[in-house]
Design an enzyme around this catalytic site. Structure first.
Site, PDB file in Angstrom:
ATOM      1  N   ARG A 149      46.414  91.241  39.811  1.00 15.55           N
ATOM      2  CA  ARG A 149      47.425  91.447  40.852  1.00 15.55           C
ATOM      3  C   ARG A 149      47.505  92.897  41.286  1.00 15.55           C
ATOM      4  O   ARG A 149      47.683  93.211  42.441  1.00 15.55           O
ATOM      5  CB  ARG A 149      48.805  91.112  40.273  1.00 15.55           C
ATOM      6  N   GLU A 197      52.281  91.560  33.259  1.00 17.79           N
ATOM      7  CA  GLU A 197      51.682  91.369  31.933  1.00 17.79           C
ATOM      8  C   GLU A 197      52.429  92.100  30.814  1.00 17.79           C
ATOM      9  O   GLU A 197      52.682  91.531  29.753  1.00 17.79           O
ATOM     10  CB  GLU A 197      50.203  91.799  31.920  1.00 17.79           C
ATOM     11  N   HIS A 218      40.291  90.176  39.327  1.00 15.57           N
ATOM     12  CA  HIS A 218      41.354  89.230  39.705  1.00 15.57           C
ATOM     13  C   HIS A 218      42.751  89.842  39.669  1.00 15.57           C
ATOM     14  O   HIS A 218      43.699  89.248  40.149  1.00 15.57           O
ATOM     15  CB  HIS A 218      41.346  88.036  38.745  1.00 15.57           C
ATOM     16  N   GLU A 233      46.975  87.416  19.825  1.00 17.13           N
ATOM     17  CA  GLU A 233      46.690  88.612  20.627  1.00 17.13           C
ATOM     18  C   GLU A 233      47.995  89.383  20.870  1.00 17.13           C
ATOM     19  O   GLU A 233      48.355  89.741  21.996  1.00 17.13           O
ATOM     20  CB  GLU A 233      45.988  88.282  21.943  1.00 17.13           C
ATOM     21  N   ASP A 273      49.475  87.302  27.475  1.00 14.96           N
ATOM     22  CA  ASP A 273      50.472  87.964  28.324  1.00 14.96           C
ATOM     23  C   ASP A 273      50.687  87.303  29.680  1.00 14.96           C
ATOM     24  O   ASP A 273      50.993  87.975  30.667  1.00 14.96           O
ATOM     25  CB  ASP A 273      50.046  89.422  28.543  1.00 14.96           C
ATOM     26  N   HIS A 281      36.885  85.080  41.816  1.00 17.91           N
ATOM     27  CA  HIS A 281      38.095  84.397  41.341  1.00 17.91           C
ATOM     28  C   HIS A 281      38.695  83.568  42.474  1.00 17.91           C
ATOM     29  O   HIS A 281      38.602  83.950  43.646  1.00 17.91           O
ATOM     30  CB  HIS A 281      39.100  85.463  40.880  1.00 17.91           C
TER      31      HIS A 281
HETATM   32  N1  UDP Z   1      34.965  84.138  32.652  1.00 17.85           N
HETATM   33  C1  UDP Z   1      34.411  82.894  32.920  1.00 17.85           C
HETATM   34  N2  UDP Z   1      33.847  82.673  34.148  1.00 17.85           N
HETATM   35  C2  UDP Z   1      33.832  83.623  35.131  1.00 17.85           C
HETATM   36  C3  UDP Z   1      34.422  84.896  34.853  1.00 17.85           C
HETATM   37  C4  UDP Z   1      34.985  85.120  33.601  1.00 17.85           C
HETATM   38  O1  UDP Z   1      34.401  82.003  32.060  1.00 17.85           O
HETATM   39  O2  UDP Z   1      33.313  83.349  36.226  1.00 17.85           O
HETATM   40  C5  UDP Z   1      35.580  84.361  31.326  1.00 17.85           C
HETATM   41  C6  UDP Z   1      35.211  85.634  30.599  1.00 17.85           C
HETATM   42  O3  UDP Z   1      34.107  85.456  29.756  1.00 17.85           O
HETATM   43  C7  UDP Z   1      36.477  85.956  29.813  1.00 17.85           C
HETATM   44  C8  UDP Z   1      37.583  85.347  30.629  1.00 17.85           C
HETATM   45  O4  UDP Z   1      36.980  84.451  31.548  1.00 17.85           O
HETATM   46  O5  UDP Z   1      36.480  85.344  28.534  1.00 17.85           O
HETATM   47  C9  UDP Z   1      38.349  86.413  31.341  1.00 17.85           C
HETATM   48  O6  UDP Z   1      39.201  85.851  32.266  1.00 17.85           O
HETATM   49  P1  UDP Z   1      39.935  86.694  33.374  1.00 17.85           P
HETATM   50  O7  UDP Z   1      39.122  87.884  33.722  1.00 17.85           O
HETATM   51  O8  UDP Z   1      40.273  85.733  34.463  1.00 17.85           O
HETATM   52  O9  UDP Z   1      41.303  87.101  32.692  1.00 17.85           O
HETATM   53  P2  UDP Z   1      41.754  88.320  31.751  1.00 17.85           P
HETATM   54  O10 UDP Z   1      40.838  88.359  30.583  1.00 17.85           O
HETATM   55  O11 UDP Z   1      41.749  89.557  32.566  1.00 17.85           O
HETATM   56  O12 UDP Z   1      43.140  87.949  31.339  1.00 17.85           O
END
Ligand code: UDP
Length: 368
Positions: free
Chosen positions: A211, A128, A209, A114, A92, A242
């Site tokens: 928004r 998103e 992280h 997904e 997304d 982040h």
């Molecule tokens: N993750 C990572 N390092 C970090 C924090 C998270 O590799 O320091 C991984 C986590 O295991 C997951 C993904 O990043 O698979 C999630 O990313 P994020 O939270 O940025 O995005 P979202 O999933 O909310 O789209």
């Protein structure tokens, strides 16, 4: 296969590998927009993926207007060069939405991995839900992680025969990583973490992280974490922060001076998986972490009011706490002091798949 951010890379990596194994059946090329740069590159390195095209679009203070326009414009020569039959996008993000539009223009079949996650709040000012819904409109083949996401797509009048329930590729990535880390994997970041972690303290792992939490949300989150840190010297809060400046600023301003709060750089994926396994509980607004943690038996407090991933909430391993200071503190206190609450939230539960989602997707496309 087009992707641009860290979470997309993690979730697309197993699929890239599954397609590359089918050399001779499929010709696969990887194009990254690099909507995230550093965090994306870390993931590619771990999974040993070399992109064929790198649009390198991340700019300081980038905004959604120019990013969307740049992705569509810069993908044109790539699509004209490779002339793909299928273009795979994931999730997304702006990359997902813009790449699917570019793929539509070039006449390729669009495959959405997904697919079907929804909050049903299209009026949200955050992108998103719009990104995944617009992508869904132009998608030819929807790979839904759960039955719930398939049902969402059917409600939007998508033809059932174009939807496959696969499980989430995040579990493929997680199992691959747990296995790789368990096999004498040597990693400088894990060694560094071992030095920081106090084995006598319970680890609370934090990430954030979104928004929707920028501004007052992150200030509240930091106030709550500060209070938890002061009330619980027996706990260590580890927070890989982040890189977005809207996150960095409040977090470093409000939490940098606390002894049992460790603010660290975002971790590479294997180090983060290692740390999730060590954590007692996880506080996050991340989508991916909500999916990974239940497979590791870790309770998750989600700092959002709603989620497009209700499966683990219904199973009782994930709890929505929003960004209300007292709710975050109270629910954390409950998990730290009430054994039965902790046990019921830490039961191993995996509504998101069995680690074979990528193979299912490849087999489906082979049958077409
Ligand atoms: N993750 C990572 N390092 C970090 C924090 C998270 O590799 O320091 C991984 C986590 O295991 C997951 C993904 O990043 O698979 C999630 O990313 P994020 O939270 O940025 O995005 P979202 O999933 O909310 O789209």
């Amino acid at each position: 296969m087009v992707f641009g951010t860290r979470p997309e890379a993690i979730k697309m990596a197993p699929l890239v590998k599954a397609f590359l194994k089918q050399d001779g059946v499929f010709e696969t090329r990887v194009c990254i927009t690099a909507q995230h740069r550093e965090m994306l590159d870390q993931v590619l390195e771990f999974f040993d993926i070399t992109p064929d095209y790198d649009l390198d679009l991340m700019k300081p203070n980038q905004n959604l207007y120019s990013l969307t326009a740049d992705i569509i414009t810069e993908l044109k020569p790539v699509l004209e060069d490779f002339k793909p039959d299928f273009v795979y996008v994931h999730g997304d993000t702006t990359t997902t939405m813009a790449a699917s539009i570019a793929a539509f223009y070039c006449g390729a079949k669009i495959c959405h991995v997904e697919a079907g996650l929804r909050t049903f709040n299209m009026r949200s000012p955050f992108p998103e839900e719009m990104n995944r819904s617009v992508t869904g409109v132009v998608t030819n083949h929807h790979f839904a992680p759960t039955m719930r996401s398939k049902e969402n797509l059917i409600k939007e009048n998508n033809n059932e025969k174009n939807i496959l329930v696969t499980g989430n590729t995040v579990i493929d990535a997680l199992l691959f990583s747990v296995n790789k880390i368990g096999n004498n994997y040597s990693d400088a970041e894990i060694s560094e973490l071992m030095k920081i972690l106090d084995p006598n303290q319970k680890i609370i792992l934090v990430t954030g992280h979104r928004r929707e939490n920028h501004g007052q949300g992150f200030i509240n989150i930091c106030e709550a974490l500060k209070s938890i840190a002061l009330q619980h010297p027996e706990c260590q809060i580890i927070y890989p922060v982040h890189l977005n400046p809207n996150v960095q600023k409040p977090v470093y301003k409000l939490l940098a001076d606390l002894e049992n709060v460790k603010l660290i750089k975002p971790l590479s994926y294997p180090a983060f998986v290692w740390l999730m396994e060590k954590a007692y509980l996880i506080i996050t607004d991340s989508g991916g972490v909500q999916e990974e943690a239940p497979s590791l038996g870790k309770p998750v407090l989600v700092m959002r009011d709603t989620t497009e991933r209700p499966e683990a909430v219904e199973a009782g391993t994930v709890l929505l706490v929003g960004t209300d200071v007292y709710k975050i503190i109270n629910e954390t206190n409950k998990l730290l002091s009430d054994v039965s609450s902790y046990e019921s939230m830490s039961k191993l539960h995996n509504p998101y798949g069995d680690g074979k989602a990528s193979d299912r997707i490849v087999e489906y496309i082979k049958q077409l």
